[in-house]
Design a protein around this motif. Structure first.
Motif, PDB file in Angstrom:
ATOM      1  N   MET A 125       0.848  -1.173   0.000  1.00  0.00           N
ATOM      2  CA  MET A 125       0.000   0.000   0.000  1.00  0.00           C
ATOM      3  C   MET A 125       0.899   1.243   0.000  1.00  0.00           C
ATOM      4  SD  MET A 125      -2.573   1.224   3.050  1.00  0.00           S
ATOM      5  CE  MET A 125      -1.329   1.398   4.311  1.00  0.00           C
ATOM      6  N   ILE A 126       0.533   2.206  -0.797  1.00  0.00           N
ATOM      7  CA  ILE A 126       1.280   3.460  -0.823  1.00  0.00           C
ATOM      8  C   ILE A 126       0.892   4.282   0.404  1.00  0.00           C
ATOM      9  CG2 ILE A 126       1.654   5.641  -2.064  1.00  0.00           C
ATOM     10  CD1 ILE A 126       2.944   3.253  -3.448  1.00  0.00           C
ATOM     11  N   VAL A 127       1.874   4.644   1.192  1.00  0.00           N
ATOM     12  CA  VAL A 127       1.647   5.462   2.380  1.00  0.00           C
ATOM     13  C   VAL A 127       1.848   6.929   2.033  1.00  0.00           C
ATOM     14  CG1 VAL A 127       2.505   5.998   4.696  1.00  0.00           C
ATOM     15  CG2 VAL A 127       2.283   3.616   3.966  1.00  0.00           C
ATOM     16  N   CYS A 128       2.946   7.236   1.377  1.00  0.00           N
ATOM     17  CA  CYS A 128       3.273   8.612   1.006  1.00  0.00           C
ATOM     18  C   CYS A 128       3.038   8.785  -0.494  1.00  0.00           C
ATOM     19  CB  CYS A 128       4.726   8.919   1.349  1.00  0.00           C
ATOM     20  SG  CYS A 128       5.247  10.589   0.912  1.00  0.00           S
ATOM     21  N   VAL A 129       1.950   9.455  -0.820  1.00  0.00           N
ATOM     22  CA  VAL A 129       1.601   9.667  -2.225  1.00  0.00           C
ATOM     23  C   VAL A 129       2.584  10.635  -2.882  1.00  0.00           C
ATOM     24  CG1 VAL A 129      -0.197  10.488  -3.789  1.00  0.00           C
ATOM     25  CG2 VAL A 129      -0.825   9.175  -1.768  1.00  0.00           C
ATOM     26  N   CYS A 130       2.990  11.657  -2.165  1.00  0.00           N
ATOM     27  CA  CYS A 130       3.902  12.665  -2.730  1.00  0.00           C
ATOM     28  C   CYS A 130       5.220  12.048  -3.192  1.00  0.00           C
ATOM     29  CB  CYS A 130       4.183  13.756  -1.700  1.00  0.00           C
ATOM     30  SG  CYS A 130       2.729  14.677  -1.171  1.00  0.00           S
ATOM     31  N   ARG A 131       5.767  11.146  -2.379  1.00  0.00           N
ATOM     32  CA  ARG A 131       7.066  10.530  -2.679  1.00  0.00           C
ATOM     33  C   ARG A 131       6.935   9.097  -3.189  1.00  0.00           C
ATOM     34  NH1 ARG A 131      11.773  13.789  -2.035  1.00  0.00           N
ATOM     35  NH2 ARG A 131      11.087  15.541  -0.789  1.00  0.00           N
ATOM     36  N   ARG A 132       5.697   8.605  -3.245  1.00  0.00           N
ATOM     37  CA  ARG A 132       5.411   7.244  -3.684  1.00  0.00           C
ATOM     38  C   ARG A 132       6.191   6.211  -2.881  1.00  0.00           C
ATOM     39  NH1 ARG A 132       3.954   5.226  -9.660  1.00  0.00           N
ATOM     40  NH2 ARG A 132       3.384   3.196  -8.917  1.00  0.00           N
ATOM     41  N   ILE A 133       5.996   6.251  -1.565  1.00  0.00           N
ATOM     42  CA  ILE A 133       6.661   5.344  -0.637  1.00  0.00           C
ATOM     43  C   ILE A 133       5.623   4.363  -0.102  1.00  0.00           C
ATOM     44  CG2 ILE A 133       8.034   5.163   1.474  1.00  0.00           C
ATOM     45  CD1 ILE A 133       9.423   6.800  -0.685  1.00  0.00           C
ATOM     46  N   SER A 134       5.940   3.075  -0.164  1.00  0.00           N
ATOM     47  CA  SER A 134       5.001   2.052   0.293  1.00  0.00           C
ATOM     48  C   SER A 134       5.243   1.672   1.749  1.00  0.00           C
ATOM     49  CB  SER A 134       5.131   0.800  -0.568  1.00  0.00           C
ATOM     50  OG  SER A 134       6.350   0.137  -0.303  1.00  0.00           O
ATOM     51  N   ASP A 135       4.252   1.030   2.338  1.00  0.00           N
ATOM     52  CA  ASP A 135       4.390   0.533   3.705  1.00  0.00           C
ATOM     53  C   ASP A 135       5.478  -0.531   3.779  1.00  0.00           C
ATOM     54  OD1 ASP A 135       2.844  -1.272   2.229  1.00  0.00           O
ATOM     55  OD2 ASP A 135       1.605  -1.843   3.940  1.00  0.00           O
TER      56      ASP A 135
ATOM     57  N   LEU B 203      16.153   1.367  11.754  1.00  0.00           N
ATOM     58  CA  LEU B 203      16.033   2.813  11.637  1.00  0.00           C
ATOM     59  C   LEU B 203      14.778   3.305  12.336  1.00  0.00           C
ATOM     60  CD1 LEU B 203      17.931   2.004   9.200  1.00  0.00           C
ATOM     61  CD2 LEU B 203      17.109   4.066   8.120  1.00  0.00           C
ATOM     62  N   GLY B 204      14.862   4.457  12.952  1.00  0.00           N
ATOM     63  CA  GLY B 204      13.715   5.100  13.571  1.00  0.00           C
ATOM     64  C   GLY B 204      12.996   5.969  12.553  1.00  0.00           C
ATOM     65  N   PHE B 205      11.885   6.567  12.979  1.00  0.00           N
ATOM     66  CA  PHE B 205      11.098   7.372  12.042  1.00  0.00           C
ATOM     67  C   PHE B 205      11.913   8.519  11.449  1.00  0.00           C
ATOM     68  CE2 PHE B 205       8.455  10.990  10.947  1.00  0.00           C
ATOM     69  CZ  PHE B 205       7.647  10.420   9.977  1.00  0.00           C
ATOM     70  N   ASP B 206      12.647   9.244  12.272  1.00  0.00           N
ATOM     71  CA  ASP B 206      13.420  10.385  11.770  1.00  0.00           C
ATOM     72  C   ASP B 206      14.440   9.956  10.715  1.00  0.00           C
ATOM     73  OD1 ASP B 206      11.994  12.072  13.413  1.00  0.00           O
ATOM     74  OD2 ASP B 206      13.519  12.077  14.994  1.00  0.00           O
ATOM     75  N   GLU B 207      15.089   8.820  10.952  1.00  0.00           N
ATOM     76  CA  GLU B 207      16.071   8.315   9.990  1.00  0.00           C
ATOM     77  C   GLU B 207      15.392   7.872   8.686  1.00  0.00           C
ATOM     78  OE1 GLU B 207      19.262   6.383  13.083  1.00  0.00           O
ATOM     79  OE2 GLU B 207      17.243   5.519  12.934  1.00  0.00           O
ATOM     80  N   ILE B 208      14.244   7.222   8.823  1.00  0.00           N
ATOM     81  CA  ILE B 208      13.493   6.789   7.645  1.00  0.00           C
ATOM     82  C   ILE B 208      13.004   8.005   6.860  1.00  0.00           C
ATOM     83  CG2 ILE B 208      11.398   5.610   6.867  1.00  0.00           C
ATOM     84  CD1 ILE B 208      11.857   3.652   9.236  1.00  0.00           C
ATOM     85  N   GLN B 209      12.568   9.015   7.580  1.00  0.00           N
ATOM     86  CA  GLN B 209      12.111  10.248   6.938  1.00  0.00           C
ATOM     87  C   GLN B 209      13.252  10.875   6.143  1.00  0.00           C
ATOM     88  OE1 GLN B 209      10.935  13.493   9.575  1.00  0.00           O
ATOM     89  NE2 GLN B 209       9.200  13.922   8.230  1.00  0.00           N
TER      90      GLN B 209
ATOM     91  N   GLN C 294       6.653  16.427   2.445  1.00  0.00           N
ATOM     92  CA  GLN C 294       5.992  17.403   1.581  1.00  0.00           C
ATOM     93  C   GLN C 294       4.683  17.858   2.213  1.00  0.00           C
ATOM     94  OE1 GLN C 294       6.178  15.720  -2.457  1.00  0.00           O
ATOM     95  NE2 GLN C 294       7.666  17.315  -2.863  1.00  0.00           N
ATOM     96  N   CYS C 295       3.597  17.178   1.942  1.00  0.00           N
ATOM     97  CA  CYS C 295       2.306  17.648   2.475  1.00  0.00           C
ATOM     98  C   CYS C 295       2.089  17.226   3.925  1.00  0.00           C
ATOM     99  CB  CYS C 295       1.144  17.168   1.598  1.00  0.00           C
ATOM    100  SG  CYS C 295       0.687  15.442   1.813  1.00  0.00           S
ATOM    101  N   GLY C 296       2.737  16.134   4.359  1.00  0.00           N
ATOM    102  CA  GLY C 296       2.651  15.695   5.745  1.00  0.00           C
ATOM    103  C   GLY C 296       1.443  14.855   6.103  1.00  0.00           C
ATOM    104  N   GLN C 297       0.553  14.599   5.159  1.00  0.00           N
ATOM    105  CA  GLN C 297      -0.655  13.825   5.444  1.00  0.00           C
ATOM    106  C   GLN C 297      -0.357  12.374   5.804  1.00  0.00           C
ATOM    107  OE1 GLN C 297      -3.949  14.943   5.575  1.00  0.00           O
ATOM    108  NE2 GLN C 297      -2.857  16.895   5.591  1.00  0.00           N
TER     109      GLN C 297
END
Length: 81
Positions: free
Chosen positions: A1-11, A22-28, A36-39
């Motif tokens: 499933m695509i989680v980040c539509v702006c960057r097209r990043i999947s779960d 990796l933690g969230f900040d590192e993955i980000q 981008q939009c942060g949604q």
């Protein structure tokens, strides 16, 4: 499933990085998720939390007996007709 539509990043991609430790900040930083939009930030954080290196898989305990007292995974012989 695509989680980040702006960057097209999947779960799956987020989970793979989280399982690597990796933690969230590192993955980000690595993937650009939620930059981008942060949604997607909430969903992305949930995926990271579920797949972190401290808990790489779900703690699932298989049932060994049903209410009838039989193991759940042993098939019953089919009745003879």
């Amino acid at each position: 499933m695509i989680v980040c539509v702006c960057r097209r990043i999947s779960d799956r991609e987020i989970a793979r990085h989280a399982r690597a430790g990796l933690g969230f900040d590192e993955i980000q930083f690595e993937l650009g998720v939620a930059t981008q939009c942060g949604q997607c930030e909430g969903c992305a954080r949930d995926v990271v939390a579920q797949c972190s290196a401290t808990c790489p898989s779900a703690n699932i305990k298989l049932a060994t007996h049903t209410l009838e007292g039989r193991p759940w995974n042993i098939s019953q012989p089919s009745p003879q007709r």
